[in-house]
Design an enzyme around this catalytic site. Structure first.
Site, PDB file in Angstrom:
ATOM      1  N   GLY A 266      -0.707  -5.714  -0.496  1.00 49.03           N
ATOM      2  CA  GLY A 266      -0.392  -4.561  -1.342  1.00 49.03           C
ATOM      3  C   GLY A 266       1.094  -4.238  -1.342  1.00 49.03           C
ATOM      4  N   GLN A 267       1.412  -3.135  -1.994  1.00 45.57           N
ATOM      5  CA  GLN A 267       2.821  -2.737  -2.143  1.00 45.57           C
ATOM      6  C   GLN A 267       3.472  -2.396  -0.802  1.00 45.57           C
ATOM      7  OE1 GLN A 267       4.779  -1.296  -5.072  1.00 45.57           O
ATOM      8  NE2 GLN A 267       3.212  -0.969  -6.599  1.00 45.57           N
ATOM      9  N   ILE A 268       2.798  -1.595  -0.006  1.00 50.07           N
ATOM     10  CA  ILE A 268       3.374  -1.248   1.298  1.00 50.07           C
ATOM     11  C   ILE A 268       3.451  -2.503   2.165  1.00 50.07           C
ATOM     12  CG2 ILE A 268       3.043   0.095   3.425  1.00 50.07           C
ATOM     13  CD1 ILE A 268       1.792   2.306   1.701  1.00 50.07           C
TER      14      ILE A 268
ATOM     15  N   ASP B  80       6.837  12.176   5.808  1.00 46.29           N
ATOM     16  CA  ASP B  80       7.086  13.595   5.529  1.00 46.29           C
ATOM     17  C   ASP B  80       8.255  14.103   6.364  1.00 46.29           C
ATOM     18  OD1 ASP B  80       4.595  13.797   3.894  1.00 46.29           O
ATOM     19  OD2 ASP B  80       3.687  13.325   5.811  1.00 46.29           O
TER      20      ASP B  80
ATOM     21  N   ARG C 284      11.403  12.764   4.864  1.00 45.32           N
ATOM     22  CA  ARG C 284      11.696  13.486   3.620  1.00 45.32           C
ATOM     23  C   ARG C 284      12.289  14.855   3.915  1.00 45.32           C
ATOM     24  NH1 ARG C 284       5.833  11.887   0.986  1.00 45.32           N
ATOM     25  NH2 ARG C 284       6.540  10.033  -0.142  1.00 45.32           N
TER      26      ARG C 284
ATOM     27  N   HIS D 201      -1.287  15.155   6.249  1.00 44.83           N
ATOM     28  CA  HIS D 201      -0.405  14.469   5.286  1.00 44.83           C
ATOM     29  C   HIS D 201      -0.956  14.774   3.899  1.00 44.83           C
ATOM     30  CE1 HIS D 201       2.101  11.577   3.309  1.00 44.83           C
ATOM     31  NE2 HIS D 201       1.064  10.893   2.884  1.00 44.83           N
TER      32      HIS D 201
HETATM   33  N1  LIG Z   1       0.532   8.107   5.013  1.00 44.01           N
HETATM   34  C1  LIG Z   1       1.499   7.985   4.128  1.00 44.01           C
HETATM   35  O1  LIG Z   1       2.576   8.610   4.287  1.00 44.01           O
HETATM   36  C2  LIG Z   1       1.368   7.122   2.925  1.00 44.01           C
HETATM   37  C3  LIG Z   1       0.183   6.516   2.614  1.00 44.01           C
HETATM   38  N2  LIG Z   1       0.043   5.752   1.503  1.00 44.01           N
HETATM   39  C4  LIG Z   1      -1.260   5.147   1.245  1.00 44.01           C
HETATM   40  O2  LIG Z   1      -1.245   3.771   1.667  1.00 44.01           O
HETATM   41  C5  LIG Z   1      -2.288   3.082   0.991  1.00 44.01           C
HETATM   42  C6  LIG Z   1      -1.797   1.748   0.462  1.00 44.01           C
HETATM   43  O3  LIG Z   1      -0.817   1.943  -0.513  1.00 44.01           O
HETATM   44  P1  LIG Z   1      -0.201   0.717  -1.353  1.00 44.01           P
HETATM   45  O4  LIG Z   1       0.124  -0.421  -0.458  1.00 44.01           O
HETATM   46  O5  LIG Z   1       0.849   1.274  -2.219  1.00 44.01           O
HETATM   47  O6  LIG Z   1      -1.454   0.335  -2.244  1.00 44.01           O
HETATM   48  P2  LIG Z   1      -1.745  -1.055  -2.998  1.00 44.01           P
HETATM   49  O7  LIG Z   1      -2.882  -0.808  -3.939  1.00 44.01           O
HETATM   50  O8  LIG Z   1      -0.497  -1.664  -3.513  1.00 44.01           O
HETATM   51  O9  LIG Z   1      -2.255  -1.983  -1.816  1.00 44.01           O
HETATM   52  C7  LIG Z   1      -3.419  -1.708  -1.108  1.00 44.01           C
HETATM   53  C8  LIG Z   1      -3.965  -3.028  -0.628  1.00 44.01           C
HETATM   54  O10 LIG Z   1      -5.089  -2.740   0.190  1.00 44.01           O
HETATM   55  C9  LIG Z   1      -6.045  -3.728  -0.067  1.00 44.01           C
HETATM   56  N3  LIG Z   1      -7.356  -3.241   0.364  1.00 44.01           N
HETATM   57  C10 LIG Z   1      -8.202  -2.405  -0.295  1.00 44.01           C
HETATM   58  N4  LIG Z   1      -9.320  -2.235   0.436  1.00 44.01           N
HETATM   59  C11 LIG Z   1      -9.162  -2.957   1.570  1.00 44.01           C
HETATM   60  C12 LIG Z   1      -9.981  -3.193   2.697  1.00 44.01           C
HETATM   61  N5  LIG Z   1     -11.210  -2.669   2.800  1.00 44.01           N
HETATM   62  N6  LIG Z   1      -9.516  -4.003   3.678  1.00 44.01           N
HETATM   63  C13 LIG Z   1      -8.291  -4.571   3.574  1.00 44.01           C
HETATM   64  N7  LIG Z   1      -7.475  -4.390   2.514  1.00 44.01           N
HETATM   65  C14 LIG Z   1      -7.913  -3.591   1.526  1.00 44.01           C
HETATM   66  C15 LIG Z   1      -5.954  -3.994  -1.569  1.00 44.01           C
HETATM   67  O11 LIG Z   1      -6.510  -5.248  -1.906  1.00 44.01           O
HETATM   68  C16 LIG Z   1      -4.450  -3.933  -1.776  1.00 44.01           C
HETATM   69  O12 LIG Z   1      -3.850  -5.211  -1.657  1.00 44.01           O
HETATM   70  C17 LIG Z   1      -2.784   4.040  -0.100  1.00 44.01           C
HETATM   71  O13 LIG Z   1      -3.965   4.679   0.372  1.00 44.01           O
HETATM   72  C18 LIG Z   1      -1.667   5.042  -0.208  1.00 44.01           C
HETATM   73  O14 LIG Z   1      -2.109   6.277  -0.716  1.00 44.01           O
HETATM   74  C19 LIG Z   1       1.104   5.519   0.677  1.00 44.01           C
HETATM   75  C20 LIG Z   1       2.320   6.087   0.940  1.00 44.01           C
HETATM   76  C21 LIG Z   1       2.541   6.940   2.070  1.00 44.01           C
HETATM   77  O1  LIG Z   2       1.546  10.588  -2.392  1.00 48.13           O
HETATM   78  C1  LIG Z   2       0.841   9.573  -2.256  1.00 48.13           C
HETATM   79  O2  LIG Z   2      -0.284   9.430  -2.732  1.00 48.13           O
HETATM   80  C2  LIG Z   2       1.371   8.489  -1.380  1.00 48.13           C
HETATM   81  C3  LIG Z   2       1.785   9.133  -0.137  1.00 48.13           C
HETATM   82  O3  LIG Z   2       0.986   9.430   0.726  1.00 48.13           O
HETATM   83  C4  LIG Z   2       3.158   9.622  -0.058  1.00 48.13           C
HETATM   84  O4  LIG Z   2       4.039   9.173  -0.801  1.00 48.13           O
HETATM   85  O5  LIG Z   2       3.391  10.487   0.779  1.00 48.13           O
END
Ligand SMILES: NC(=O)C1=CN([C@@H]2O[C@H](COP(=O)(O)OP(=O)(O)OC[C@H]3O[C@@H](n4cnc5c(N)ncnc54)[C@H](O)[C@@H]3O)[C@@H](O)[C@H]2O)C=CC1
Ligand SMILES: O=C([O-])CC(=O)C(=O)O
Length: 328
Positions: free
Chosen positions: A14-16, A159, A162, A187
């Site tokens: 994924g992106q992260i 957070d 930020r 969060h």
């Molecule tokens: N705690 C925080 O501060 C933050 C949390 N997030 C969260 O992080 C998560 C991931 O974000 P991104 O990477 O941007 O999303 P993304 O959609 O680009 O990547 C997510 C990846 O997880 C995979 N995935 C889905 N279900 C899965 C499973 N059961 N087992 C293994 N892999 C699985 C997908 O195939 C995808 O490649 C989201 O829930 C997002 O909201 C994002 C930013 C900050």
């Molecule tokens: O806002 C969202 O959904 C992703 C996230 O957790 C953040 O950027 O803090």
């Protein structure tokens, strides 16, 4: 070179994941003398994309990257893990709150918690990034029978970063001057970035920034809404800054915290600050020289802060109650 450690990362395609893996593989997290085995976990449909990421990792020829195991099998993915970084889950879209994802994502963390308990090292530490991360971490922890609860964390470091950046910009100083910034609670849009105890260059923020209305209003809401602002601007949720915050969290949990400071991460509440026991709430944390961590005690909580903390804890209690079917 030391013996390799094993880091399991879900959502690795994924992106992260794309912003995270290369920094871990490069030695930027665990050090230039610490080889790393990467266990990269994805769902089946994402395995072809994960293959591409593995090719790119190979092509970096990192001296500290010892092995790569891409897999959709949780037992293989968490085998002998020292760290489990649970990123994989669906991100929210514009107009959603993070806890709108509970029904979609919550279930992922039951099987992952079980698989961590069954396959990872008993000392494995788990950091949940996938949203809603506090309650997903609660689900993972509750399903990881036998694993100590103090080895589970949820990420609020983004957070904190930020909030530091907003305060620094307002005060016209470099963000490295801002310390003692605690994110309390969830969060989510109820989180409380505590300016009352934060410092700029060792002085209380409230002495450096005398615009109390800004601190109580725009500052808090900007931090609370920053994720949504990024989704609006980018069309996708924050990824590079989230990966960076995951790295900061791990670094802060494996290295002693500078004297007098603390860092923010959600941990399983022991009742400190009157926060309901057993929920995953962000609070001020220090890492000790021996690698253990503790909640910093005695941080003053004034009436304004208490109201904000009560609101975010109430939300977490509500989230816990909403997922009780996923908690054995
Ligand atoms: N705690 C925080 O501060 C933050 C949390 N997030 C969260 O992080 C998560 C991931 O974000 P991104 O990477 O941007 O999303 P993304 O959609 O680009 O990547 C997510 C990846 O997880 C995979 N995935 C889905 N279900 C899965 C499973 N059961 N087992 C293994 N892999 C699985 C997908 O195939 C995808 O490649 C989201 O829930 C997002 O909201 C994002 C930013 C900050
Ligand atoms: O806002 C969202 O959904 C992703 C996230 O957790 C953040 O950027 O803090």
């Amino acid at each position: 070179m030391k013996d390799p450690i094993t880091v399991s990362i879900t959502g690795a395609a994924g992106q992260i994941g794309y912003a995270l893996l290369f920094r871990i593989a490069s030695g930027a997290v665990f050090g230039p003398d610490q080889p790393v085995n990467l266990r990269l976990i994805e769902i089946e449909p994402a395995l072809p994309a994960l293959d591409g990421v593995v090719m790119e990792l190979d092509d970096c020829a990192f001296p500290t990257l010892n092995s790569i195991t891409p897999t959709a099998d949780l037992a293989e993915g968490f085998k002998d893990a020292d760290w489990a970084l649970l990123v994989g889950s669906v991100p929210r879209k514009a107009g959603m709150e993070r806890n709108d994802l509970l029904n979609i994502n919550g279930g992922i963390f039951t099987g992952q918690g079980q698989a961590i308990a069954a396959n990872a090292k008993p000392s494995c530490r788990t950091l949940v990034v996938g949203n809603p991360c506090n309650t997903n971490a609660l689900i993972a922890m509750s399903n990881a029978a036998g694993m100590p609860s103090n080895q589970f964390f949820a990420m609020t470091r983004l957070d904190e970063n930020r909030a530091k950046s907003q305060l620094a910009a307002k005060a016209g100083v470099h963000h490295s001057k801002v310390t003692n910034l605690c994110i309390w609670g969830n969060h989510s849009a109820t989180q409380y970035p505590d300016f009352t105890n934060a410092k700029i260059d060792g002085k209380p923020v409230t002495e450096v920034i005398t615009d109390r209305e800004w601190l109580e209003g725009e500052f808090i809401s900007t931090v609370q809404q920053r994720g949504a602002a990024i989704i609006k601007a980018r069309g996708a949720s924050s990824a590079a800054s989230a990966a960076n915050a995951a790295i900061d969290t791990v670094i802060s949990l494996i290295n002693p915290t500078p004297e007098g400071d603390w860092h923010s991460v959600a941990v399983c509440s022991d009742g400190s600050y009157g926060i309901e026991k057993g929920i995953m709430a962000s609070m001020p944390i220090r890492t000790n020289a021996d690698g253990t961590w503790e909640v910093v005690q005695g941080v003053p909580v004034d009436a304004f802060s208490q109201g904000k903390i009560d609101a975010t804890i109430a939300e977490l209690v509500g989230e816990r109650d909403a997922v009780k079917d996923l908690i054995p």
